[in-house]
Write a protein that holds these residues in place. Structure first.
Motif, short mmCIF file in Angstrom:
data_model
loop_
_atom_site.label_atom_id
_atom_site.label_comp_id
_atom_site.label_asym_id
_atom_site.label_seq_id
_atom_site.Cartn_x
_atom_site.Cartn_y
_atom_site.Cartn_z
N ASN A 1 0.87 -1.17 0.00
CA ASN A 1 0.00 0.00 0.00
C ASN A 1 0.91 1.22 0.00
OD1 ASN A 1 -2.26 1.67 0.34
ND2 ASN A 1 -3.18 0.28 1.84
N MET A 2 0.38 2.41 -0.17
CA MET A 2 1.21 3.60 -0.19
C MET A 2 0.74 4.62 0.83
SD MET A 2 2.52 5.79 -3.48
CE MET A 2 0.97 6.60 -3.88
N SER A 3 1.69 5.23 1.53
CA SER A 3 1.39 6.25 2.54
C SER A 3 1.24 7.62 1.89
CB SER A 3 2.51 6.29 3.58
OG SER A 3 3.71 6.71 2.96
N ARG A 4 0.79 8.59 2.67
CA ARG A 4 0.63 9.96 2.16
C ARG A 4 1.95 10.56 1.69
NH1 ARG A 4 -1.62 13.69 6.41
NH2 ARG A 4 0.53 14.34 6.73
N ASP A 5 3.05 10.17 2.34
CA ASP A 5 4.36 10.68 1.94
C ASP A 5 5.05 9.77 0.90
OD1 ASP A 5 4.54 8.82 4.01
OD2 ASP A 5 6.33 9.70 4.88
N ASN A 6 4.23 9.00 0.17
CA ASN A 6 4.68 8.17 -0.95
C ASN A 6 5.70 7.10 -0.57
OD1 ASN A 6 2.98 9.50 -2.71
ND2 ASN A 6 4.55 10.94 -3.40
N LYS A 7 5.55 6.53 0.61
CA LYS A 7 6.36 5.38 1.02
C LYS A 7 5.53 4.12 0.78
CE LYS A 7 9.69 7.82 2.93
NZ LYS A 7 10.85 8.16 2.18
N LEU A 8 6.19 3.10 0.27
CA LEU A 8 5.50 1.83 0.05
C LEU A 8 5.53 1.02 1.34
CD1 LEU A 8 6.77 0.96 -3.52
CD2 LEU A 8 4.66 2.10 -2.85
N MET A 9 4.35 0.79 1.87
CA MET A 9 4.19 0.10 3.15
C MET A 9 3.63 -1.30 2.89
SD MET A 9 5.22 2.67 4.92
CE MET A 9 5.07 1.98 6.57
N VAL A 10 4.14 -2.28 3.61
CA VAL A 10 3.66 -3.65 3.46
C VAL A 10 2.48 -3.81 4.42
CG1 VAL A 10 4.25 -6.10 3.60
CG2 VAL A 10 5.95 -4.44 2.78
N TYR A 11 1.29 -3.59 3.85
CA TYR A 11 0.07 -3.60 4.65
C TYR A 11 -1.10 -3.95 3.72
CZ TYR A 11 -3.32 -2.12 8.16
OH TYR A 11 -4.34 -2.09 9.08
N HIS A 12 -1.93 -4.86 4.13
CA HIS A 12 -2.99 -5.39 3.28
C HIS A 12 -4.20 -4.47 3.13
CE1 HIS A 12 -6.64 -7.73 2.38
NE2 HIS A 12 -5.84 -8.43 1.58
N ASP A 13 -4.67 -3.92 4.22
CA ASP A 13 -5.97 -3.27 4.21
C ASP A 13 -5.92 -1.81 3.74
OD1 ASP A 13 -6.98 -5.64 5.18
OD2 ASP A 13 -6.96 -4.99 7.26
N GLU A 14 -7.07 -1.32 3.31
CA GLU A 14 -7.18 0.08 2.90
C GLU A 14 -7.17 1.00 4.11
OE1 GLU A 14 -9.95 2.92 0.04
OE2 GLU A 14 -10.71 0.95 0.63
N TYR A 15 -7.74 0.50 5.22
CA TYR A 15 -7.87 1.31 6.43
C TYR A 15 -7.01 0.77 7.56
CZ TYR A 15 -11.87 3.69 4.37
OH TYR A 15 -12.67 4.45 3.56
N MET A 16 -6.59 1.68 8.42
CA MET A 16 -5.90 1.34 9.65
C MET A 16 -6.55 2.16 10.75
SD MET A 16 -1.93 2.08 10.60
CE MET A 16 -1.28 0.59 9.92
N LYS A 17 -7.20 1.47 11.67
CA LYS A 17 -7.89 2.15 12.78
C LYS A 17 -8.82 3.25 12.25
CE LYS A 17 -4.80 0.81 16.28
NZ LYS A 17 -5.29 -0.11 17.21
N ASP A 18 -9.67 2.91 11.29
CA ASP A 18 -10.66 3.82 10.70
C ASP A 18 -10.07 4.98 9.90
OD1 ASP A 18 -12.75 2.29 11.78
OD2 ASP A 18 -12.64 3.38 13.67
N MET A 19 -8.80 4.91 9.56
CA MET A 19 -8.17 5.94 8.74
C MET A 19 -7.59 5.28 7.51
SD MET A 19 -6.13 7.91 11.78
CE MET A 19 -5.50 6.37 12.44
N LYS A 20 -7.74 5.91 6.35
CA LYS A 20 -7.15 5.37 5.13
C LYS A 20 -5.63 5.44 5.22
CE LYS A 20 -10.61 5.94 1.58
NZ LYS A 20 -10.87 6.46 0.23
#
Length: 199
Positions: free
Chosen positions: A40-59
């Motif tokens: 997945n990609m973070s707001r600061d354009n880092k590629l994060m190894v994470y499956h879901d679209e949301y994390m604790k109710d936040m995209k």
């Protein structure tokens, strides 16, 4: 043959520990081994190894990588994972999640990241735009899902199927093995069981 999200029966999924466990295995004469991971990609354009679209109710796309790490320190960046596989014989299926809106920026960041490492990899995604973009850039990319290159192991297998995903999940039946043995890509929820059944 790839461990889906790493060795999830032993470790938290999509973590360095779940991926590094593959180093206890050796390739067989029938299969090259490796891992599958979700990006997945973070707001600061880092590629994060994470499956879901949301994390604790936040995209995830709305969070910086620092915030993501502060919420869960076990979530690695793709760079962190690729660094442990650099110059190894193991394969990595990098599944790009479809959540980021700007697909070309997302894919270009992936290609820049991959270029830093000597790894055996291919990319998969449920998003045809991502797969098409990466193929146009000369990368091995496979479409996941119904009528894709890599399908669920049930009735979706055709003569053009390249692989199947999540063998030995809760719905798997041993009778599916005969349809699967000839495929190039096998993504398994239980690598030990898949190796024993297919080799």
């Amino acid at each position: 043959m790839l461990a889906h999200r790493g060795f999830v029966k032993l470790f938290k999924e999509n973590t360095i520990n779940s991926f590094a466990h593959i180093f206890n295995y050796k390739n067989t004469k029938h299969y090259n081994l490796g891992i599958e991971l979700d990006v997945n990609m973070s707001r600061d354009n880092k590629l994060m190894v994470y499956h879901d679209e949301y994390m604790k109710d936040m995209k995830v796309i709305d969070l910086t990588s620092d915030i993501i790490k502060s919420v869960d320190k076990d979530i690695p960046t793709l760079d962190e994972v690729l660094s442990i596989f650099d110059n190894s014989e193991y394969y990595i299926d990098i599944e790009l999640k479809e959540y980021p809106v700007n697909k070309s920026v997302y894919c270009d960041i992936l290609l820049d990241t991959i270029s830093k490492y000597n790894i055996n990899y291919f990319v998969s995604s449920f998003d045809n735009t991502i797969v098409t973009y990466l193929r146009c850039k000369g990368n091995k990319a496979f479409l996941l899902g119904d009528n894709g290159d890599i399908v669920h192991y049930t009735d979706q297998i055709t003569k053009d199927t390249k692989g199947v995903y999540t063998l030995h999940d809760n719905e798997f039946k041993d009778s599916y093995i005969t349809k699967i043995k000839h495929l190039d890509i096998i993504i398994s929820d239980d690598l030990d069981k898949s190796i024993n059944m297919l080799v």
